[in-house]
Design a protein around this motif. Sequence first.
Motif, PDB file in Angstrom:
ATOM      1  N   ILE A 132       0.825  -1.192   0.000  1.00 29.19           N
ATOM      2  CA  ILE A 132       0.000   0.000   0.000  1.00 29.19           C
ATOM      3  C   ILE A 132       0.862   1.245   0.000  1.00 29.19           C
ATOM      4  N   VAL A 133       0.417   2.285  -0.704  1.00 29.70           N
ATOM      5  CA  VAL A 133       1.160   3.548  -0.802  1.00 29.70           C
ATOM      6  C   VAL A 133       1.127   4.248   0.547  1.00 29.70           C
ATOM      7  N   ALA A 134       2.276   4.744   0.971  1.00 29.55           N
ATOM      8  CA  ALA A 134       2.377   5.353   2.297  1.00 29.55           C
ATOM      9  C   ALA A 134       1.661   6.686   2.372  1.00 29.55           C
ATOM     10  N   ASP A 135       1.520   7.391   1.250  1.00 29.99           N
ATOM     11  CA  ASP A 135       0.897   8.717   1.248  1.00 29.99           C
ATOM     12  C   ASP A 135      -0.587   8.589   1.604  1.00 29.99           C
ATOM     13  N   SER A 136      -0.999   9.183   2.722  1.00 32.49           N
ATOM     14  CA  SER A 136      -2.381   9.060   3.183  1.00 32.49           C
ATOM     15  C   SER A 136      -3.361   9.743   2.256  1.00 32.49           C
ATOM     16  N   LYS A 137      -2.879  10.723   1.437  1.00 32.27           N
ATOM     17  CA  LYS A 137      -3.770  11.410   0.513  1.00 32.27           C
ATOM     18  C   LYS A 137      -4.281  10.478  -0.578  1.00 32.27           C
TER      19      LYS A 137
ATOM     20  N   THR B 136     -15.856  11.207   5.418  1.00 30.86           N
ATOM     21  CA  THR B 136     -14.835  10.809   4.460  1.00 30.86           C
ATOM     22  C   THR B 136     -13.512  11.448   4.839  1.00 30.86           C
ATOM     23  N   THR B 137     -12.438  10.799   4.460  1.00 35.88           N
ATOM     24  CA  THR B 137     -11.094  11.276   4.801  1.00 35.88           C
ATOM     25  C   THR B 137     -10.828  12.646   4.224  1.00 35.88           C
TER      26      THR B 137
ATOM     27  N   LYS C 108     -16.326  14.838   9.100  1.00 35.74           N
ATOM     28  CA  LYS C 108     -17.735  14.504   9.306  1.00 35.74           C
ATOM     29  C   LYS C 108     -18.590  15.733   9.054  1.00 35.74           C
ATOM     30  N   GLN C 109     -19.702  15.535   8.334  1.00 37.30           N
ATOM     31  CA  GLN C 109     -20.663  16.598   8.109  1.00 37.30           C
ATOM     32  C   GLN C 109     -22.055  15.975   8.069  1.00 37.30           C
ATOM     33  N   GLN C 110     -23.055  16.789   8.375  1.00 35.19           N
ATOM     34  CA  GLN C 110     -24.435  16.316   8.291  1.00 35.19           C
ATOM     35  C   GLN C 110     -25.349  17.463   7.891  1.00 35.19           C
TER      36      GLN C 110
ATOM     37  N   LEU D  96     -15.573  19.114   0.217  1.00 36.40           N
ATOM     38  CA  LEU D  96     -14.640  18.100  -0.267  1.00 36.40           C
ATOM     39  C   LEU D  96     -13.264  18.701  -0.573  1.00 36.40           C
ATOM     40  N   PHE D  97     -12.215  17.919  -0.266  1.00 32.64           N
ATOM     41  CA  PHE D  97     -10.862  18.215  -0.733  1.00 32.64           C
ATOM     42  C   PHE D  97     -10.278  16.872  -1.163  1.00 32.64           C
ATOM     43  N   PHE D  98     -10.274  16.631  -2.479  1.00 27.39           N
ATOM     44  CA  PHE D  98      -9.944  15.293  -2.976  1.00 27.39           C
ATOM     45  C   PHE D  98      -8.781  15.378  -3.958  1.00 27.39           C
TER      46      PHE D  98
END
Length: 770
Positions: free
Chosen positions: A413-418, A458-459, A465-467, A537-539
């Motif tokens: 797995i890629v180490a970059d959490s993004k 979502t990450t 977290k939002q609602q 979102l920031f994807f």
Amino acid sequence: MSDVSKLFPKIALAVKKIYGLIFFCLFYTVLSASLPGSASITVLRAENHKPLSDAIVSFIPLQEANEKVKGIQGQTNSLGVFTYNFTEPVIIKVSHLGYETIMDTVYVLSDKKYEIQWTTKEVKDVVVTGQYTPNSTQNSVYQVKVLQGDMLKAKGANNLREALQNELNIDLGQDGVFGTGIGINGISGEGVKIMVDGVPIVGRLDGKLDLSQININNIERIEIVEGPLSVMYGTDAMGGVINIITKTYQQDKINILLKGYYESSGQYNAELNTGFSFNKNQIYLSGGRYFFDGYTADHSVQRVQQWKPKEQYFADAKYIYTGNRFRVSVTGAFFREKMLDRGVPEKTLAQDGTSWTYVGGDGHYLTFRPRVATSLMCRFKDGIQLDALLAYTGFFRFSNNYVKDLVTLKEQIVADSKQQDTTRYHQIVFRPTYSMSGWKNRLNFQFGLDINQEFTQTTNLLNRKQQSGDYAAFGSVRITVVKGLAIQAAIRFSYNSRFRVPLIPSLNIRYLYKDKLTLRASYGRGYRAPSLKELYLFFFDGGTHAIHGNAELKPEDGHCINGSFNYTFNLAKKHRLEFATSAFYNRISDKIDFVRTPARISSEPDTFQYYNINRYITYGFQEEITYQWKRLKVSLSGMITHYNMNNSSNASADASLWSPDASVSANYIVPKAEIGINLIYKYTGRKPLFSVNSSIQTGARNDFHWLDASLSRNFWKDRIQLTVGGKNLLNVTNVQANNVSGVGHNVGGNSVNIGWGRTFFCSLILQFTK
């Protein structure tokens, strides 16, 4: 003599008892004739002598001048029985949609049994989307198109994308990772609401709800309503509504259906559907596995596939209990998909640092879609009905990027959490509606609540977290002014936890003349609040997608006008000709789209941020001609749509494009051989691809032609259904797209994915009933 004398008193006593019994019977008969009683009407299907539920039984008094006698109307229960208690002579009228009407005169209260024949006349489809109660398409104030499940089987459709592929007013867009998006009359993305039995489907990515993840294995029909239904269904229903209706009734006690499907593109599908009916209970169970091996039209790059390989599993269960005046159903559904996005092979040093090897960057996408719902329908007297729906829908997507050694086949797995992401959607829906009628069914009312609570985690979301919540009350009134003319006005009051929602009105007018002419006109205000992802979102996935939310977004506000004209000619010798003309106009303010910022480094993708566009307008015209004769049905359709977008007050800055579409479909059943032949052709004209930089730029996706054909035949007393055919016979793969850059996989290399080329399929269905 003494014995004889003793016998006479006994004979006299017996005679007295007999006369007393006769007198009592006469008295009881007269008394019972003068007192109210009850009897039953039983309605059976003539073809199999089984009970016919929901048949309408009407009683019309012969002595209409007698004000004490009032006519009544009701419906048969699940056993085909309706109880009545008239003592006056009446005319009994028994009717049911699709069956011939029976009329009888009853002078004495007594049980009656009627067997009614299936009518040979064409029967209009029954629809429920947006209706007070189930109604025929002809009587609906909305223009509703129905795709029957049997026709979808004949064309080899396995999911919602394939079911809608050839529909004239529907445009599909494909992204390799996000899936298939949809547009109706020029309104796409979040503007089209997709439901299953009235339950919204959640989990949009880049505004797209992947239609290939919505299977149609155990459905009865698909209902498509063009134009806004925001009054009843709220946000996301500005462009239209697609409602998938699952099965709710079967005649047989046991129904088992096993289906196998193969397609030369690399599809291998298997599914099992079962239905059980006993007394007032019905149970439906289904499950299956779909596998797609992936496809690419460009073989210059090894491993990389434009259409990603995927494996899907699904399971559904439904229980229905039907009482005399109510029906309760409980539904549960589960879906799992695993998709693999293989990367380009690259030569690099092995871990030992001395030898060379090849690696590929692969994306793994695991998706789950659970859904649970319960509904209640309670029918009271005098046209009063209560419907209630409580449902939960979820969407879970786990995205992980790996580096795979193509020699040792080891993955890391890629180490970059993004480059790793977990997305969770939860939505709870509660929608009760109350309908009533009066003034001899000329005046109808409907009131309802629509409560939606959404949770997103979502990450790549702000604070993770939002609602949001949307709470609404709506009401409508429909009045039949004169015979055939119905006017329906409605309004919706909403409270949104993040945005101020205006009043949402609508007005629909329908005129029906002698079942031949139907005129419709409607106005509706559409409203759509930005989704949580559009806001926060920031994807960024490392190389193909870079999408930012915008917390300053405004809601979309639209005004939509629709009109249609339908006329039917019944010609000699069972020839039938139908003309359908329709037009639409949509004007949306603050339309949510993307603004593009070019990347500073060539190795990184451009950044796209959600943005409000000042004005977006679509309008168009559609004409359809349908010809029917015995076993033949041919339809020809044409449509032209104009797209216009402007982000300033300067009219010269408008970006616009005209787009034509056309389709031809033909169905014929060969006599004696009983082979069904189906041909579907669709021409899709140039479609705009708008891009916003400092100004709006207009690009276009080129036009293309699509052709499907299939043959179907039943064997062994309809227990076996074999269908063979070809899809995309004109071999469309990628279509040229000019002067625009899009988000991620959807547009790349100046081309757009449309299809996976010419393929051939075979579908085999085994069905057993008892």
